[in-house]
Design a protein around this motif. Structure first.
Motif, PDB file in Angstrom:
ATOM      1  N   UNK A   1       0.767  -1.196   0.074  1.00 29.70           N
ATOM      2  CA  UNK A   1       0.076  -0.030  -0.105  1.00 29.70           C
ATOM      3  C   UNK A   1       0.906   1.143   0.073  1.00 29.70           C
ATOM      4  N   UNK A   2       2.001   1.132   0.770  1.00 28.20           N
ATOM      5  CA  UNK A   2       2.838   2.461   0.818  1.00 28.20           C
ATOM      6  C   UNK A   2       3.548   2.531  -0.547  1.00 28.20           C
ATOM      7  N   UNK A   3       3.786   1.340  -1.050  1.00 24.11           N
ATOM      8  CA  UNK A   3       4.671   1.680  -2.396  1.00 24.11           C
ATOM      9  C   UNK A   3       3.693   2.345  -3.507  1.00 24.11           C
ATOM     10  N   UNK A   4       2.267   1.638  -3.470  1.00 24.21           N
ATOM     11  CA  UNK A   4       1.553   2.496  -4.410  1.00 24.21           C
ATOM     12  C   UNK A   4       1.405   3.931  -4.004  1.00 24.21           C
ATOM     13  N   UNK A   5       1.503   4.320  -2.821  1.00 25.92           N
ATOM     14  CA  UNK A   5       1.520   5.829  -2.368  1.00 25.92           C
ATOM     15  C   UNK A   5       2.729   6.368  -3.131  1.00 25.92           C
ATOM     16  N   UNK A   6       3.645   5.822  -3.123  1.00 22.97           N
ATOM     17  CA  UNK A   6       4.901   6.324  -3.641  1.00 22.97           C
ATOM     18  C   UNK A   6       4.606   6.432  -5.133  1.00 22.97           C
ATOM     19  N   UNK A   7       4.067   5.560  -5.816  1.00 20.78           N
ATOM     20  CA  UNK A   7       3.747   5.502  -7.261  1.00 20.78           C
ATOM     21  C   UNK A   7       2.866   6.980  -7.536  1.00 20.78           C
TER      22      UNK A   7
ATOM     23  N   UNK B   1      -7.586   2.293   1.527  1.00 22.23           N
ATOM     24  CA  UNK B   1      -6.668   3.312   1.726  1.00 22.23           C
ATOM     25  C   UNK B   1      -6.303   4.256   0.778  1.00 22.23           C
ATOM     26  N   UNK B   2      -5.959   3.283  -0.331  1.00 25.00           N
ATOM     27  CA  UNK B   2      -5.454   3.936  -1.696  1.00 25.00           C
ATOM     28  C   UNK B   2      -6.663   4.569  -2.285  1.00 25.00           C
ATOM     29  N   UNK B   3      -7.787   3.894  -2.413  1.00 25.04           N
ATOM     30  CA  UNK B   3      -9.005   4.699  -3.081  1.00 25.04           C
ATOM     31  C   UNK B   3      -9.413   5.934  -2.508  1.00 25.04           C
ATOM     32  N   UNK B   4      -9.227   5.967  -1.069  1.00 25.87           N
ATOM     33  CA  UNK B   4      -9.804   7.184  -0.481  1.00 25.87           C
ATOM     34  C   UNK B   4      -8.553   8.176  -0.605  1.00 25.87           C
TER      35      UNK B   4
END
Ligand SMILES: Nc1ncnc2c1ncn2[C@@H]1O[C@H](COP(=O)(O)OP(=O)(O)OP(=O)(O)O)[C@@H](O)[C@H]1O
Ligand SMILES: Nc1ncnc2c1ncn2[C@@H]1O[C@H](COP(=O)(O)OP(=O)(O)OP(=O)(O)O)[C@@H](O)[C@H]1O
Ligand SMILES: [Mg+2]
Ligand SMILES: [Mg+2]
Lengths: 336, 356, 352
Positions: free
Chosen positions: C165-171, C199-202
């Motif tokens: 999830x954090x990596x997707x935030x980095x992206x 988390x990511x969708x929000x």
């Protein structure tokens, strides 16, 4: 399913540890559950919660080292199969327990024909000749809904689509009339329309053949549609267990409750904002002495820090029989 | 690697079977091989021809200059470069094969056309090769076969028992075998086993004719050291490769499936895993065949075996351009041919390969 | 959609976009065919809107997304983003245009360089496209990390030290670096756990509200698309078969494929699941190298009739604001009317 029936599979206190360079990983911790004849037990939990490791531990399918099945009993057909030794265990694998794995693209051997791969367990466990096995293999392909089965026996896996390969895996798993079918995320790698085909197939085969099934998934929707009973795993432990309607109607564990809220619905009112479960799943480097979910839990309190909660029944039935939960917090009526 | 992998298009129908595609592929590769080989032949011809050391240096100085020129003319050494090139090509691809067929079937296709003649011995290069090839083949062929026979089981077992003492020892021996050059190991075994212990002869007797048990035994004894040295070197490489390939396949999902079906470890490892692992191993073995001829040059020199390798060295020493060009080009042809063989083998062994 | 909302011009206008990947075969590697990954799609995306793009694996969703950003050179058609036709732009003009359009990839692990620190990854587009000094750029990196909920203490760490999830935030932070207007999210949550997906969708939704972003949200998770998208395009074998506002689509899908797709999605509700009628499609998606003549869905369609096998239906407006490509909705030369109710007995397959 009569409640009193002798379970076909009874797992008690299973523990599996991986010894890695970075230290021991306690992937499965005192997991107990049973499976009644003809029942479909759904197992849910997020990635790394120990679903696959639990099931593979039952049949000694984990590579050892690093895996070490440290404790517990697995009763199947009147014997504790953790103690019978590898040779006897091989008589159980494929014969009494069939396995279907997640990725149909890689689970079949690319250099042997479909027919050969279905025939193998038939020859090994049922004592069939090659000719008999190939006749039976064609019947099995027919059974799992692959038309023109005789011709397809000579095809190689790469000539089949993902859905067809998963059907082949199911045919292999069911080839020796097992008592138990363990399906480890059998539809995760497939498209929804193909997933629907496979779910229908399993429902259909269940009626025809009557085996008990363990269905691992992280999709609560799939569970809702096919399971009789559900077991929720978190951090290598069973945190909640209940009949399917009870679990969805009356979830007890904060993790289950949050999980049910976090997935958006296909129908009905649309939430303006998704509920989130903050934080990350744990990696368990020691025998748990506190609740694994406490860091992400909205109801965590001091006791959760001090003591790993044991499963307790909440409906009067014995643990494992009715609805039970491993949590110090008790959901009151109207709790969010 | 790229960001996203693209799944291959899925299709309901069984794809067309491999053979017709395979045939197109082979034809395609053969067509490509022609310009490749022509180019290689030109480069070889030019390099060898332009290299210092003219055949004149071989002619005694006492011979008068005009006779010298005549001699060179007779050898064809004074014709323009491209004339000699095309003549040589014609000889290599048409005349020499014709002679070969003639000698096998008693036909007369060649009709006495001039052959590629060695400048040194004045005899046809292909005849010399024909005489020397058996020596090389016995030693190198035996060594390579031996290497395969030992290396594959060792690789398989090392992988199956990864990090066991067997694997560790295997890794060490392979490292040594692979990194120490054969001329060193060769000299070492000569010093130890034939000079100090006097177990084996240090000079290989090419004229030996195997007619009875005694001569057979003699042949075996003189082959032991060169075969062992070459086999060690090749076995090291093949066993490492087998091990890596096995390890990769042991981790695959289908292995778990085979175990879940209740298959015995023997079936799982020696049938399911090995069959997959051998696909790249077999192609590496095929690709390795031409290179061992190169390795033979050194081994044959060390053990004084009068084979193809020694012939190469001789031709270099005596500036025997036709011989050198022919030998080098034969190596090039071998490499191209075995590359093709490796690719075809891959396609036969792996049902997934589709040549398009 | 020429109703009251017609005043704003679309940010993204796609017209008859085609992306064919050539297939070469035979002895001379002749061009013998094409994988018609995208075979003529048209749609608009309004500023601030999220268009969902759904469909089965291999139907061409990612290819649409990539072609939109000119990561592939389209075979035909036009893509107008913010007034410029991307499809025909010169390389240099394209480079200048890049900051306005960005992409978030499915596999957060594979799309991040493992040897770069978080600050370097997020700062890379800044170094490429802006002129500020190192300090300003670092300030901007911190700002971005803040926006996507990453602690600035993490700036010196490497991607493998983060969860999915954090990596997707980095992206996402990297995609946001140059203040884009339009972001293609190609299955941004497919590789994440259920508990992390939200988390990511929000985050994506918050960013849209705060920065006025426009999304093309590619996904095969229909429930999530219902949550995030304003309108949804359903793709099948390189074509859009239905393009409808979200609520209308989920309440009453028009195209038979959209119906089947929606009915195949399992719902986390045992009571509903027990009574739901499911359309089980037979067989698999045909190969895009060799699509069926006529309607691409005709090989699996429960309501197929003769015309479908010979003539390809165009995407036409069937109801106000809703477009469908199906002969059931074209002019009544067909024997059927516009209203269709799919009932169980029509279905082939194993359902009982
Ligand atoms: N070979 C291994 N070595 C070390 N740790 C392992 C190994 N296999 C699994 N684990 C650990 O065991 C834990 C449980 O893994 P498991 O595969 O059972 O998860 P899961 O619930 O099946 O998840 P998923 O949904 O991703 O399949 C994880 O933390 C994982 O890291
Ligand atoms: N670079 C390429 N070269 C050739 N064919 C390609 C290429 N990229 C995609 N394709 C093909 O185009 C079709 C569409 O692919 P695409 O990746 O767009 O599908 P998708 O809808 O994104 O699928 P998924 O849900 O699996 O990501 C597929 O059949 C694919 O094999
Ligand atoms: Mg798993
Ligand atoms: Mg994609």
């Amino acid at each position: 399913m009569p409640d009193g029936a002798q379970p076909v599979l009874d797992v008690r206190g299973l523990k599996t540890v991986f010894r890695t360079r970075g230290g021991d990983i306690h992937a499965v911790n005192t997991v107990s559950f049973h499976l009644r004849p003809g029942e479909l037990l759904g197992v849910v939990g997020e990635s790394g919660s120990g679903k696959s490791v639990t099931m593979m531990s039952l049949l000694g399918l984990l590579p050892s080292p690093p895996a070490d099945v440290r404790g517990g009993q697995v009763w199947l057909g009147g014997q504790d199969i953790l103690t019978i030794g590898v040779d006897a265990l091989r008589e159980v694998r494929g014969a009494k327990v069939g396995f279907v794995f997640q990725d149909p693209m890689t689970s079949l051997n690319p250099v042997f024909t479909i027919g050969h791969q279905i025939a193998e367990p038939l020859i090994r466990h049922m004592g069939m000749t090659k000719a008999q096995a190939s006749v039976r293999a064609a019947e099995l392909l027919e059974l799992v809904g692959i038309p023109d089965a005789k011709k397809r026996l000579r095809a190689y896996p790469h000539q089949f689509s993902g859905g067809m390969r998963q059907r082949v895996m199911i045919a292999i798993a069911l080839s020796c009339d097992p008592d138990v079918l363990i399906a480890d995320e059998p539809t995760t790698a497939l498209d929804v329309t193909i997933q629907a085909q496979i779910i229908e197939l399993i429902k259909d085969l269940r009626q025809k053949l009557g085996m008990a099934i363990i269905w691992i998934t992280h999709d609560l929707g799939v569970i809702a549609g096919i399971a009789d009973r559900v077991m929720v795993m978190y951090g290598g432990q069973v945190v909640e267990q209940a009949p399917v309607r009870e679990l969805f109607a009356n979830p007890q564990h904060p993790y289950t409750r949050a999980l049910l809220k976090t997935i958006p619905k296909l129908g009905g009112a649309r939430a303006a904002r998704l509920q989130v479960i903050e934080g990350q799943p744990p990696i368990i480097m020691a025998e748990p002495e506190a609740c694994q979910f406490r860091a992400r839990c909205v109801h965590a309190h001091a006791r959760c820090e001090a003591e790993n909660p044991q499963r307790r029944a909440i409906d009067g039935a014995a643990v494992g029989q009715g609805h039970d939960v491993a949590c110090h917090w008790t959901a009151g009526a109207g709790d969010a | 690697m790229g960001n996203t992998a693209h799944p291959p298009p899925k299709s309901l129908t069984i794809r067309a079977e491999a053979p017709p595609r395979m045939l197109t592929f082979v034809i395609r590769r053969l067509l490509f091989a022609i310009p490749t080989l022509l180019l290689i032949s030109l480069v070889i011809f030019l390099i060898v021809d332009l290299a210092p050391g003219s055949p004149m240096s071989q002619i005694p100085l006492t011979i008068p200059p005009d006779v010298r020129v005549k001699m060179l003319d007779a050898m064809g050494a004074n014709d323009p470069l491209f004339v000699r090139y095309f003549l040589w090509l014609k000889q290599f691809f048409i005349i020499e094969p014709a002679y070969m067929i003639d000698s096998w079937f008693g036909t007369d296709l060649a009709q006495g056309a001039p052959r590629i003649l060695s400048w040194k011995s004045r005899s046809p290069v292909f005849d010399v090769i024909g005489q020397r090839l058996p020596q090389t083949m016995t030693v190198i062929g035996t060594a390579y076969l031996l290497a395969i026979v030992i290396a594959v089981p060792i690789g398989v077992y090392s992988a199956y028992r990864q990090y066991s003492w067997f694997d560790q020892v295997g890794t060490f021996v392979a490292l040594v075998g692979y990194s120490v050059p054969t001329f060193f190991t060769g000299l070492l075994v000569i010093v130890i086993f034939s000079i100090n212990l006097q177990w084996f002869p240090s000079v290989y007797d090419t004229t030996l004719d195997v007619t009875d048990w005694a001569s057979f035994w003699k042949q075996v004894r003189q082959m032991v050291m060169p075969v062992a040295v070459l086999a060690l070197f090749n076995a090291a490489e093949i066993s490492r490769f087998t091990r890596a390939s096995m390890l990769e396949n042991l981790g695959q999902d289908y292995v778990r499936t085979a175990r879940a079906k209740g298959m015995s470890e023997r079936v799982v490892v020696l049938k399911h895993v090995l069959r997959n692992s051998l696909i790249p191993v077999v192609t590496v073995i095929a690709l390795g065949i031409p290179t061992i001829f190169g390795g033979a040059i050194i081994t044959e020199t060390v053990f004084s075996i009068n084979g193809i390798g020694a012939y190469v060295i001789d031709s270099i020493k005596s500036s025997d351009l036709p011989a050198l060009q022919t030998l080098t080009f034969i190596f090039a042809v071998l490499i191209v041919v075995f590359n093709l063989i490796a690719d075809v083998l891959y396609g036969i062994l792996d049902p997934r390969i589709r040549y398009d | 959609m020429l109703d009251a909302r017609a005043t704003p011009t679309p940010l993204v206008q796609v017209r008859d976009l085609k992306m064919h990947f050539p297939i070469y075969s035979g002895i001379f590697r002749r061009h013998t065919g094409d994988v018609k990954a995208v075979d003529g799609v048209s749609f608009d995306i309004m500023p601030g809107e999220t268009l969902g793009l759904v469909g089965e694996s291999g139907c061409g969703k990612s290819t649409v997304g990539r072609t939109l950003l000119r990561l592939y050179d389209p075979t035909a058609g036009s893509v107008t983003i913010d007034g410029t036709d991307i499809a025909t732009l010169s390389p240099e003009a394209l480079r200048l245009k890049r900051p306005t359009m960005q992409m978030v990839f499915q596999d957060p692990q594979a799309s991040l360089n493992p040897r770069m620190t978080l600050a370097e990854i997020i700062g890379e587009p800044l170094r490429e496209h802006t002129t500020g000094d190192a300090a300003t750029q670092l300030e901007r990196v911190y700002e971005l990390m803040n926006a996507v909920g990453l602690n600035r203490r993490f700036a010196r760490r490497f991607p493998h030290e983060f969860s999915g999830g954090q990596r997707q935030r980095i992206g996402i932070a990297r995609a946001l670096a140059l203040n884009p207007k339009f972001i293609v999210c190609d299955e941004p949550i497919a590789a994440l756990d259920v508990s992390i997906q939200a988390q990511v969708v929000n985050l994506l939704e918050d960013l849209q509200d705060n920065l006025g972003l426009t999304y093309l949200f590619i996904s095969h998770d229909l429930s999530m698309v219902r949550h995030i998208a304003d309108r949804v395009a359903v793709m099948y074998l390189g074509l859009i078969v239905e393009l409808s506002p979200r609520d209308a689509l989920y309440a009453n899908p028009l195209h038979p494929y959209a119906k089947a797709l929606l009915s195949a999605v399992p719902e986390a509700d045992p009571a509903r699941e027990a009574t739901r009628r499911r359309i089980i499609l037979k067989g698999d998606v045909p190969s895009p190298a060799n699509p069926p003549k006529g309607c691409t869905f005709c090989t699996r369609c429960p309501q197929v009739f003769d015309r479908c096998r010979t003539e390809r239906p165009a995407l036409i407006e069937a109801e106000p604001g809703r477009k469908v490509a199906c002969h059931l909705f074209t002019t009544p030369t067909a024997g059927s009317t516009g209203s269709v109710e799919v009932t169980e007995p029509n279905q082939q397959g194993v359902s009982k």
